[in-house]
Design a protein around this motif. Structure first.
Motif, PDB file in Angstrom:
ATOM      1  N   ASN A 118      -2.680  -6.770 -10.841  1.00 29.37           N
ATOM      2  CA  ASN A 118      -4.006  -6.694 -10.197  1.00 29.37           C
ATOM      3  C   ASN A 118      -3.881  -7.255  -8.753  1.00 29.37           C
ATOM      4  O   ASN A 118      -4.723  -8.233  -8.461  1.00 29.37           O
ATOM      5  CB  ASN A 118      -4.805  -7.055 -11.081  1.00 29.37           C
ATOM      6  CG  ASN A 118      -5.214  -6.309 -12.282  1.00 29.37           C
ATOM      7  OD1 ASN A 118      -5.027  -5.252 -12.326  1.00 29.37           O
ATOM      8  ND2 ASN A 118      -5.642  -6.978 -13.334  1.00 29.37           N
ATOM      9  N   ALA A 119      -2.834  -6.896  -7.717  1.00 27.53           N
ATOM     10  CA  ALA A 119      -3.076  -7.388  -6.527  1.00 27.53           C
ATOM     11  C   ALA A 119      -2.623  -6.420  -5.425  1.00 27.53           C
ATOM     12  O   ALA A 119      -1.658  -5.483  -5.907  1.00 27.53           O
ATOM     13  CB  ALA A 119      -2.394  -8.761  -6.345  1.00 27.53           C
ATOM     14  N   HIS A 120      -3.065  -6.408  -4.355  1.00 29.77           N
ATOM     15  CA  HIS A 120      -2.499  -5.247  -3.238  1.00 29.77           C
ATOM     16  C   HIS A 120      -1.238  -5.539  -2.516  1.00 29.77           C
ATOM     17  O   HIS A 120      -0.399  -5.027  -2.105  1.00 29.77           O
ATOM     18  CB  HIS A 120      -3.489  -5.205  -1.862  1.00 29.77           C
ATOM     19  CG  HIS A 120      -3.521  -6.517  -1.095  1.00 29.77           C
ATOM     20  ND1 HIS A 120      -4.146  -7.823  -1.484  1.00 29.77           N
ATOM     21  CD2 HIS A 120      -2.904  -6.637   0.225  1.00 29.77           C
ATOM     22  CE1 HIS A 120      -3.705  -8.430  -0.535  1.00 29.77           C
ATOM     23  NE2 HIS A 120      -3.364  -7.940   0.480  1.00 29.77           N
ATOM     24  N   ASP A 121      -0.679  -6.905  -2.927  1.00 28.87           N
ATOM     25  CA  ASP A 121       0.615  -7.504  -2.164  1.00 28.87           C
ATOM     26  C   ASP A 121       1.592  -8.041  -3.011  1.00 28.87           C
ATOM     27  O   ASP A 121       2.398  -8.613  -2.759  1.00 28.87           O
ATOM     28  CB  ASP A 121       0.490  -8.708  -1.217  1.00 28.87           C
ATOM     29  CG  ASP A 121      -0.517  -9.779  -1.971  1.00 28.87           C
ATOM     30  OD1 ASP A 121      -1.040  -9.756  -3.046  1.00 28.87           O
ATOM     31  OD2 ASP A 121      -0.692 -10.965  -1.321  1.00 28.87           O
ATOM     32  N   ILE A 140       9.924  -0.060 -10.128  1.00 34.97           N
ATOM     33  CA  ILE A 140       9.189  -0.868  -9.560  1.00 34.97           C
ATOM     34  C   ILE A 140       8.021  -0.139  -9.028  1.00 34.97           C
ATOM     35  O   ILE A 140       8.195   0.923  -8.226  1.00 34.97           O
ATOM     36  CB  ILE A 140       9.670  -1.578  -8.351  1.00 34.97           C
ATOM     37  CG1 ILE A 140      10.919  -2.687  -9.074  1.00 34.97           C
ATOM     38  CG2 ILE A 140       8.726  -2.737  -7.500  1.00 34.97           C
ATOM     39  CD1 ILE A 140      11.543  -3.609  -7.921  1.00 34.97           C
ATOM     40  N   ASN A 141       6.881  -0.869  -9.136  1.00 35.77           N
ATOM     41  CA  ASN A 141       5.551   0.074  -8.577  1.00 35.77           C
ATOM     42  C   ASN A 141       4.690  -1.004  -7.733  1.00 35.77           C
ATOM     43  O   ASN A 141       4.785  -2.086  -7.915  1.00 35.77           O
ATOM     44  CB  ASN A 141       4.563   0.928  -9.569  1.00 35.77           C
ATOM     45  CG  ASN A 141       3.877  -0.037 -10.442  1.00 35.77           C
ATOM     46  OD1 ASN A 141       3.465  -1.102 -10.068  1.00 35.77           O
ATOM     47  ND2 ASN A 141       3.927   0.389 -11.931  1.00 35.77           N
ATOM     48  N   GLY A 142       3.685  -0.399  -6.991  1.00 40.53           N
ATOM     49  CA  GLY A 142       2.917  -1.312  -6.141  1.00 40.53           C
ATOM     50  C   GLY A 142       1.648  -0.304  -5.863  1.00 40.53           C
ATOM     51  O   GLY A 142       1.691   0.746  -5.725  1.00 40.53           O
ATOM     52  N   HIS A 143       0.853  -1.109  -5.081  1.00 42.44           N
ATOM     53  CA  HIS A 143      -0.749  -0.189  -5.155  1.00 42.44           C
ATOM     54  C   HIS A 143      -0.398   0.263  -3.779  1.00 42.44           C
ATOM     55  O   HIS A 143      -0.031  -0.594  -2.640  1.00 42.44           O
ATOM     56  CB  HIS A 143      -2.037  -1.262  -5.402  1.00 42.44           C
ATOM     57  CG  HIS A 143      -2.214  -1.495  -6.649  1.00 42.44           C
ATOM     58  ND1 HIS A 143      -2.632  -0.746  -7.437  1.00 42.44           N
ATOM     59  CD2 HIS A 143      -2.089  -2.558  -7.396  1.00 42.44           C
ATOM     60  CE1 HIS A 143      -2.702  -1.278  -8.817  1.00 42.44           C
ATOM     61  NE2 HIS A 143      -2.403  -2.391  -8.760  1.00 42.44           N
ATOM     62  N   VAL A 144      -1.166   1.525  -3.386  1.00 45.07           N
ATOM     63  CA  VAL A 144      -1.530   1.743  -1.982  1.00 45.07           C
ATOM     64  C   VAL A 144      -2.533   1.126  -1.502  1.00 45.07           C
ATOM     65  O   VAL A 144      -2.973   1.000  -0.278  1.00 45.07           O
ATOM     66  CB  VAL A 144      -1.657   3.334  -2.101  1.00 45.07           C
ATOM     67  CG1 VAL A 144      -2.848   3.870  -2.821  1.00 45.07           C
ATOM     68  CG2 VAL A 144      -1.606   3.966  -0.559  1.00 45.07           C
ATOM     69  N   ARG A 145      -3.447   0.760  -2.224  1.00 45.11           N
ATOM     70  CA  ARG A 145      -4.583  -0.015  -1.991  1.00 45.11           C
ATOM     71  C   ARG A 145      -5.201  -0.624  -3.180  1.00 45.11           C
ATOM     72  O   ARG A 145      -5.005  -0.088  -4.273  1.00 45.11           O
ATOM     73  CB  ARG A 145      -5.939   0.620  -1.214  1.00 45.11           C
ATOM     74  CG  ARG A 145      -6.672   1.725  -1.903  1.00 45.11           C
ATOM     75  CD  ARG A 145      -7.603   2.400  -1.235  1.00 45.11           C
ATOM     76  NE  ARG A 145      -7.212   3.080   0.136  1.00 45.11           N
ATOM     77  CZ  ARG A 145      -6.479   4.262   0.094  1.00 45.11           C
ATOM     78  NH1 ARG A 145      -6.538   4.995  -1.179  1.00 45.11           N
ATOM     79  NH2 ARG A 145      -6.213   4.772   1.052  1.00 45.11           N
ATOM     80  N   TYR A 146      -6.035  -1.866  -3.253  1.00 48.34           N
ATOM     81  CA  TYR A 146      -6.171  -2.371  -4.215  1.00 48.34           C
ATOM     82  C   TYR A 146      -7.624  -3.450  -3.761  1.00 48.34           C
ATOM     83  O   TYR A 146      -7.333  -4.204  -2.913  1.00 48.34           O
ATOM     84  CB  TYR A 146      -5.346  -3.270  -4.892  1.00 48.34           C
ATOM     85  CG  TYR A 146      -5.757  -3.794  -6.400  1.00 48.34           C
ATOM     86  CD1 TYR A 146      -6.102  -3.050  -7.393  1.00 48.34           C
ATOM     87  CD2 TYR A 146      -6.341  -5.113  -6.487  1.00 48.34           C
ATOM     88  CE1 TYR A 146      -6.528  -3.825  -8.632  1.00 48.34           C
ATOM     89  CE2 TYR A 146      -6.834  -5.623  -7.514  1.00 48.34           C
ATOM     90  CZ  TYR A 146      -6.690  -5.180  -8.606  1.00 48.34           C
ATOM     91  OH  TYR A 146      -7.453  -5.601  -9.833  1.00 48.34           O
ATOM     92  N   SER A 147      -8.757  -3.270  -4.443  1.00 43.55           N
ATOM     93  CA  SER A 147      -9.903  -4.391  -4.224  1.00 43.55           C
ATOM     94  C   SER A 147     -10.096  -4.336  -2.781  1.00 43.55           C
ATOM     95  O   SER A 147     -10.403  -5.240  -2.024  1.00 43.55           O
ATOM     96  CB  SER A 147      -9.450  -5.851  -4.621  1.00 43.55           C
ATOM     97  OG  SER A 147     -10.685  -6.537  -4.805  1.00 43.55           O
ATOM     98  N   GLY A 148     -10.004  -3.104  -1.877  1.00 48.63           N
ATOM     99  CA  GLY A 148     -10.658  -3.018  -0.728  1.00 48.63           C
ATOM    100  C   GLY A 148      -9.448  -3.565   0.285  1.00 48.63           C
ATOM    101  O   GLY A 148      -9.948  -3.591   1.551  1.00 48.63           O
ATOM    102  N   LYS A 149      -8.440  -3.577  -0.123  1.00 47.72           N
ATOM    103  CA  LYS A 149      -7.278  -3.821   0.836  1.00 47.72           C
ATOM    104  C   LYS A 149      -6.000  -3.016   0.769  1.00 47.72           C
ATOM    105  O   LYS A 149      -5.919  -2.641  -0.496  1.00 47.72           O
ATOM    106  CB  LYS A 149      -6.835  -5.319   0.429  1.00 47.72           C
ATOM    107  CG  LYS A 149      -7.814  -6.605   0.636  1.00 47.72           C
ATOM    108  CD  LYS A 149      -7.184  -7.782   0.587  1.00 47.72           C
ATOM    109  CE  LYS A 149      -8.197  -9.063   0.572  1.00 47.72           C
ATOM    110  NZ  LYS A 149      -7.705 -10.267   0.475  1.00 47.72           N
ATOM    111  N   LYS A 150      -5.552  -2.556   1.990  1.00 50.96           N
ATOM    112  CA  LYS A 150      -4.427  -1.789   1.742  1.00 50.96           C
ATOM    113  C   LYS A 150      -3.308  -2.431   1.283  1.00 50.96           C
ATOM    114  O   LYS A 150      -2.791  -3.465   1.646  1.00 50.96           O
ATOM    115  CB  LYS A 150      -3.818  -1.167   3.392  1.00 50.96           C
ATOM    116  CG  LYS A 150      -3.118   0.014   3.257  1.00 50.96           C
ATOM    117  CD  LYS A 150      -3.248   0.528   4.745  1.00 50.96           C
ATOM    118  CE  LYS A 150      -2.038   1.998   4.484  1.00 50.96           C
ATOM    119  NZ  LYS A 150      -1.953   2.492   6.021  1.00 50.96           N
ATOM    120  N   GLY A 151      -2.432  -1.677   0.261  1.00 51.22           N
ATOM    121  CA  GLY A 151      -1.514  -2.344  -0.390  1.00 51.22           C
ATOM    122  C   GLY A 151      -0.058  -2.022   0.178  1.00 51.22           C
ATOM    123  O   GLY A 151       0.039  -1.276   1.192  1.00 51.22           O
TER     124      GLY A 151
END
Length: 231
Positions: A118-121, A140-151
């Motif tokens: 649960n983090a964009h970074d 390994i995965n990561g968000h493209v955006r999360y909580s209004g911030k670009k991942g």
């Protein structure tokens, strides 16, 4: 008498005019603040603001060390050939983009999908799979955006074949990879080998693509970058 009334009238009208001007200033100021806040929120979703980037060491290839052997070809002395388990990954680097992201281990969700952080970074490593660089497919995965911030993983769609990806392990060692392919798949229709943990050694990076779909609770597309070890 008339002059006094006229003077009072002018004073009252002057105060009303000042109040009106003050209200106009307040309205415009409030509107400007809303515009600035809106622009900042939009920029946060469209632009990556990476933190400090510390370049990892460059890959150095060394010739194999010579080993003393007895005349019959056997090694002199005893050699412990039991492999040590690899340390967990703790950080991933994307040198061309000057971006680094910490890594946290995850398992499966209640629906059987790979977990996320649960983090964009911060990236997520599937802990029940191999360590990056070990035999098999490391996920390994990561968000493209999360909580209004670009991942940070939004850059996956801009990867080019040959781009460098570096993973740092908890023991201070580094694993080096080169991007071999970047593909886009429906979120619910991956090829079997994308999430398969077996097969040849590789690192698979995954993120969302496209706009968020509220009906399904995620984006309809996945961006998948497959990286092969180098060195």
């Amino acid at each position: 008498m008339q002059q006094g009334l006229y003077l009072c009238y002018n004073i009252i009208m002057s105060k009303k005019k000042k109040n009106k001007n003050l209200n106009i200033v307040l309205y415009y100021s409030f509107g400007a603040i809303l515009i600035i806040i809106g622009a900042w929120l939009i920029i946060n979703e469209l632009v990556i603001f990476p933190g400090e980037y510390v370049s990892p060491p460059k890959l150095v290839t060394k010739p194999p060390e010579s080993v003393d052997q007895t005349p019959n070809g056997s090694h002199s002395g005893s050699i412990d050939e039991t492999p040590m388990p690899a340390a967990d990954p703790v950080r991933i680097y994307f040198p061309r983009f000057k971006i680094q992201s910490d890594i946290e281990p995850v398992g499966l969700t209640s629906t059987g999908a790979m977990g996320t952080v649960n983090a964009h970074d911060i990236a997520a490593w599937y802990k029940d799979g191999p360590v990056p660089g070990e035999s098999g497919n490391s996920l390994i995965n990561g968000h493209v955006r999360y909580s209004g911030k670009k991942g940070y993983f939004a850059i996956l769609r801009d990867f080019e074949v040959g781009d460098e990806v570096i993973v740092e392990l908890a023991d201070g060692s580094y694993r080096y990879f080169s991007v071999e392919s970047v593909d886009f798949y429906p979120y619910n229709d991956f090829p079997d080998d994308v999430l398969s943990l077996g097969g040849e050694t590789r690192l698979t990076l995954i993120t969302c693509g496209g706009d968020f779909d509220h009906d399904i609770g995620t984006s309809r597309t996945r961006v998948v970058a497959v990286c092969k070890p180098v060195g």
